[in-house]
Design a protein around this motif. Sequence first.
Motif, PDB file in Angstrom:
ATOM      1  N   TYR A 363       0.898  -1.298   0.166  1.00 37.41           N
ATOM      2  CA  TYR A 363      -0.084   0.062  -0.065  1.00 37.41           C
ATOM      3  C   TYR A 363       0.879   1.277   0.024  1.00 37.41           C
ATOM      4  CZ  TYR A 363      -3.339   3.354   1.490  1.00 37.41           C
ATOM      5  OH  TYR A 363      -4.070   4.472   1.694  1.00 37.41           O
ATOM      6  N   ASP A 388      -3.119   1.980  -3.794  1.00 31.88           N
ATOM      7  CA  ASP A 388      -3.328   3.210  -2.940  1.00 31.88           C
ATOM      8  C   ASP A 388      -4.654   3.285  -2.926  1.00 31.88           C
ATOM      9  OD1 ASP A 388      -4.267   4.252  -5.451  1.00 31.88           O
ATOM     10  OD2 ASP A 388      -2.459   5.289  -5.850  1.00 31.88           O
ATOM     11  N   ASP A 412      -4.257   7.614   5.259  1.00 31.16           N
ATOM     12  CA  ASP A 412      -2.956   6.851   5.374  1.00 31.16           C
ATOM     13  C   ASP A 412      -2.379   6.314   6.788  1.00 31.16           C
ATOM     14  OD1 ASP A 412      -2.859   6.683   2.671  1.00 31.16           O
ATOM     15  OD2 ASP A 412      -1.531   8.604   2.529  1.00 31.16           O
TER      16      ASP A 412
END
Length: 504
Positions: A363, A388, A412
């Motif tokens: 990721y 992503d 994130d």
Amino acid sequence: MKLHYFQSQSHRAALAGIFLILVPNFFPNLFHPLGRAFPSLFSEWIAPSAKHIRLLEGALHQEISEKLQSDLWSPLVYQGWKPCRDSAVVPFNPEKSRGYIQVFLDGGLNQQRMGICDAVAVAKILNATLVIPHLEVNPVWQDSSTFTDIFDVNHFMEVLHNEISIVKELPSMYSWSTREYYATGIRATRIKTAPLHASANWYLENVLPMLDSHGIVAIAPFSHRLAFDNLPKEIQLLRCKVNFQALAFVPHIKLLGDNLVQRLRSSPSTNKRTKDERGSGKFIVLHLRFDKDMAAHSACDFGGGKAEKLALAKYRQIIWQGRVMKTQFSNDELRKQGRCPLTPEEIGLLLRALGFNNNTRLYLASHKVYGGEARISTLRKMFPLMEDKKSLASDEERAQVDKKASLLAAVDYYVSMHTDIFISASPGNMHNAMLGYRAYRNMKTIKPNMVLLSQLFLNESIEWPEFQQAVENGHKNRQGQIRLRKETQSVYTYPIPDCMCQQN
């Protein structure tokens, strides 16, 4: 003939000079301060191809043993440290509050997060009531997200209710104390000279008298305004309690983050944008800090040729008026010192050398990569299952966070909290935040050996087996092993021993 040649050369040079002068007028975003929010025009033109061809070939053809794979993904064994018990010995009595403390926090999400933790600690030191911190609008990303847009304010107040008094808004008698009020003149209730890493005594000697006189004090700027040493144990424990327990994200960020984690753990062949069953697969988060700001401020050469050097030099002049100390060193000097960020290609080679293969779910935690997709094409070649936010979630799912840098960073951050392994391509606030959080939870984090890697990448004749062995040996003790905090180091990065206790 020679005269004609030199005239021709002079003519070309003049045209080139005129072109460079006129380019900013026709393409303002090329050198505009906000240009850092997306790849520059030059970066798209000149994004370099793979630089370490020999190593790339070796990486793509290596065979990884099952034992190495098993060891790589194995969680950390218990290392004998656990979070200490609650910091509050005696519940706080709001009636004994000395007044209100306001702080105005600049920087990105991680810097603001540390500022919030320090603000709670200062309120505790002063026996004051903390007003929910004001987050400044970032001049680059133009994100006006507030505390309540990012963090669950009710959870925050509930977790800390025994520690300090917290209010969402000032009472009406202090309603004049706003960001706009302090921006329009010198005010008696504002402190703008708080030193970096100030001691607890500094606050008691300089802020408390003002608090007693006015009933309210605003501190701005506030980032990094509290020391990490010579503080009471309960203050250090409180800082960790805020960071690791009280600062929870709002529900919609957690929901999106949980969906991303679920899809990363599921088979790559499943429909990523449907609510399939929670998978048990493993994945790694790579924080790729390779934006234009970083590239320009590093003063390093990233293989884009003279045009890239010119673009980054111009950018440094506009943003920092050329005041970047690293520019006094050559590219080789900076690299030998390990002061250059790893490029997407280099971090990919590091991961392959450590044993991650082309079946690895990776990721990519990043806002915008300097150079765009062309810059990360080699990394994608090594890790074809790279994902992503955009590839894993639909436009509708991302609607609440899209084009909001702080909320995107929060997503994130949340995914990074729940990954099996975390790695960052260069030191920075996100790297430090995750190093601390994952140490607190005893989770694996790979800390790149920047000096070693710089030396290896400077060796143009090195072969893959030698590179792979050197990387493996140089990172055996850099995968989440306990590190005790040293003097002046951040408790948010190294929470041991201030916030964690040894237990058998």
